[in-house]
Design an enzyme around this catalytic site. Sequence first.
Site, PDB file in Angstrom:
ATOM      1  N   MET A 157      11.911  13.265  28.024  1.00  0.00           N
ATOM      2  CA  MET A 157      11.031  12.687  29.094  1.00  0.00           C
ATOM      3  C   MET A 157      10.035  14.097  28.861  1.00  0.00           C
ATOM      4  O   MET A 157      10.719  14.915  29.341  1.00  0.00           O
ATOM      5  CB  MET A 157      11.330  11.802  29.798  1.00  0.00           C
ATOM      6  CG  MET A 157      12.130  10.641  29.608  1.00  0.00           C
ATOM      7  SD  MET A 157      11.430   9.467  29.096  1.00  0.00           S
ATOM      8  CE  MET A 157      10.520   8.666  29.779  1.00  0.00           C
TER       9      MET A 157
ATOM     10  N   THR B 101      13.973  12.515  38.791  1.00  0.00           N
ATOM     11  CA  THR B 101      13.494  11.217  38.648  1.00  0.00           C
ATOM     12  C   THR B 101      12.531  11.184  37.174  1.00  0.00           C
ATOM     13  O   THR B 101      11.912  12.063  37.236  1.00  0.00           O
ATOM     14  CB  THR B 101      12.009  11.592  39.570  1.00  0.00           C
ATOM     15  OG1 THR B 101      11.470  12.691  39.812  1.00  0.00           O
ATOM     16  CG2 THR B 101      12.872  10.990  41.067  1.00  0.00           C
ATOM     17  N   SER B 102      13.324  10.555  36.897  1.00  0.00           N
ATOM     18  CA  SER B 102      12.328  10.736  35.315  1.00  0.00           C
ATOM     19  C   SER B 102      11.110   9.117  34.920  1.00  0.00           C
ATOM     20  O   SER B 102      10.729   8.762  36.412  1.00  0.00           O
ATOM     21  CB  SER B 102      13.483   9.736  34.100  1.00  0.00           C
ATOM     22  OG  SER B 102      13.970   8.401  34.512  1.00  0.00           O
ATOM     23  N   CYS B 103       9.639   9.928  34.792  1.00  0.00           N
ATOM     24  CA  CYS B 103       8.720  10.211  34.710  1.00  0.00           C
ATOM     25  C   CYS B 103       8.394   8.990  34.264  1.00  0.00           C
ATOM     26  O   CYS B 103       9.305   8.774  33.636  1.00  0.00           O
ATOM     27  CB  CYS B 103       8.382  11.161  34.493  1.00  0.00           C
ATOM     28  SG  CYS B 103       7.670  12.450  34.699  1.00  0.00           S
ATOM     29  N   VAL B 104       7.347   8.282  34.426  1.00  0.00           N
ATOM     30  CA  VAL B 104       7.150   6.690  33.836  1.00  0.00           C
ATOM     31  C   VAL B 104       5.952   7.582  33.058  1.00  0.00           C
ATOM     32  O   VAL B 104       5.520   8.346  33.049  1.00  0.00           O
ATOM     33  CB  VAL B 104       6.884   5.755  34.384  1.00  0.00           C
ATOM     34  CG1 VAL B 104       8.341   5.351  35.243  1.00  0.00           C
ATOM     35  CG2 VAL B 104       5.467   6.131  35.532  1.00  0.00           C
TER      36      VAL B 104
END
Lengths: 415, 104
Positions: A157, B101-104
């Site tokens: 990600m 936080t994992s980005c969207v």
Amino acid sequence: MNKILIIGAGTAGTMMAVHLSRRLNRKEWAITVLDKDENHYYQPGYLFIPFGIYTWRDVVRKGSKYMPEGVDYLLGEAEQIVADRNRVKLKDGREITYDILIIATGTTIHPEETEGMVENGWRENIFDFYTVEGAEALGKKLPDFKGGRVAIHVAEMPIKCPVAPLEIAFMTDWYFAKKGLRKNVEIDFVTPLPGAFSKPATAKVMGHMLGERRINMVADFGTERVEPGKLISYDNRTVEYDLLITTPTNMGDALMARSGLGDDLNFVPTDKHTLQTSAKDNIFALGDATNLPSSKAGSVVHFQSEILAENILSYIKGKELKASFDGHSNCFIESGYGKAFLIDFNYDLDPVEGTYPFPIVGPFSLLKETRLNHLGKLSMKFVYWNILLRGIPVPGITSKMGRLGKIIPADSGTV
Amino acid sequence: MATKEYAGKTVNVTDDGYLTDPSQWTREVAQAIAAEEGITLTNTHWKVIDFLKKDFAATGALASMRRINKTGGIATKDLYEMFPDGPLKKAARIAGLPRPTSCV
């Protein structure tokens, strides 16, 4: 004459050129758009290419068709942004000076960032669907695939369009079901995230959907390397495949590394509300090129472009940058069988159920699978080329996320 | 918001156990949080924690695993061995930094 230079003529750069050409005094401001590719791509359409629903004709147009009149559209590749001297050097030796620079260089896939991905079967039994070429190559491979293990994979990600891997998983299931081959095909969904999506409520709905479609979830999978027919994680887990459909590492343009303007992935550090870069006051960035904690998606760019146009007008007048991007994103999630989901969210509010864009009448349903959402998804191709890219407003769709029609639980983060 | 006691010190934590006030972090608190995660801190663990803290102070954001590797010089494979099952989540918690936080 003052000069605005936009690097990148994709969704972000084109929309900025459209907004600014309308709103700036053209006797005082010249707008130049620089891109290394003469084509413009409708990227959401790539998803449909492997399944024979779209071809490249649906997704590729000449970029010049969408440039507003009077905008100088330049074909060329930037070698370096010299921020201190307000100029951009091109690879062919030309130099362009600017008063304001807008970075809209997007993101591309980098399979070479994962050990073994390029060496062990790239475009043979390893395919991406983030390029026209990758989507077409996968489209040629699928008809020959009669059974075995398919891994839908995310390397790292953040990625462009975080729902796309889910969509390709649902579409793959549907494709083999239609051909009567589903019982011979095992599908794994391999992600570095702890669930199907980065937002918990959506992850739950999507996780449930994967289960219903008999797609096996492999979570928290940090990919170390690809061996022939095998994905191997840093914690020594293995997923075997006959066909790997991957979303490789996404990175910003290497121009940012050459210019000292990027982070570890060449994304440009940018204020998440004003869209001004942290490098310099007169450099702004939007879309996939930034390090913003918002989705890398066309809808996001559409919303950001309105905010950024406003802030550039303020910047020119020497005023405070008051327009604030709230992280608004909305996307259809194609789920196969002629249906789709729709989600709408921002920095503070996760996707919830409800209707969109209008209360009760919708016509679209949020976080639910419907046929109408699917028709919405299909209509996006027309809407993109003819309405969004031309900067024509869509009724009910605003750059700030709306709350009307949404069922907002008491415990969800609200501003 | 809750409070918790680590190494004889009361600290403010989020529901999932991340410190909310960086000034309450000490090396002893870090050791106690690590123990709760089943980790005994060695010099290489401290190298990761020190890098995360220094980088956070400089950039205002938690480093990604890629950044810990490329800029911090710590191999991702080693990170998984030191902090099993979600290295970044655990290392950030022990370093007294926000949850990734994992980005969207």
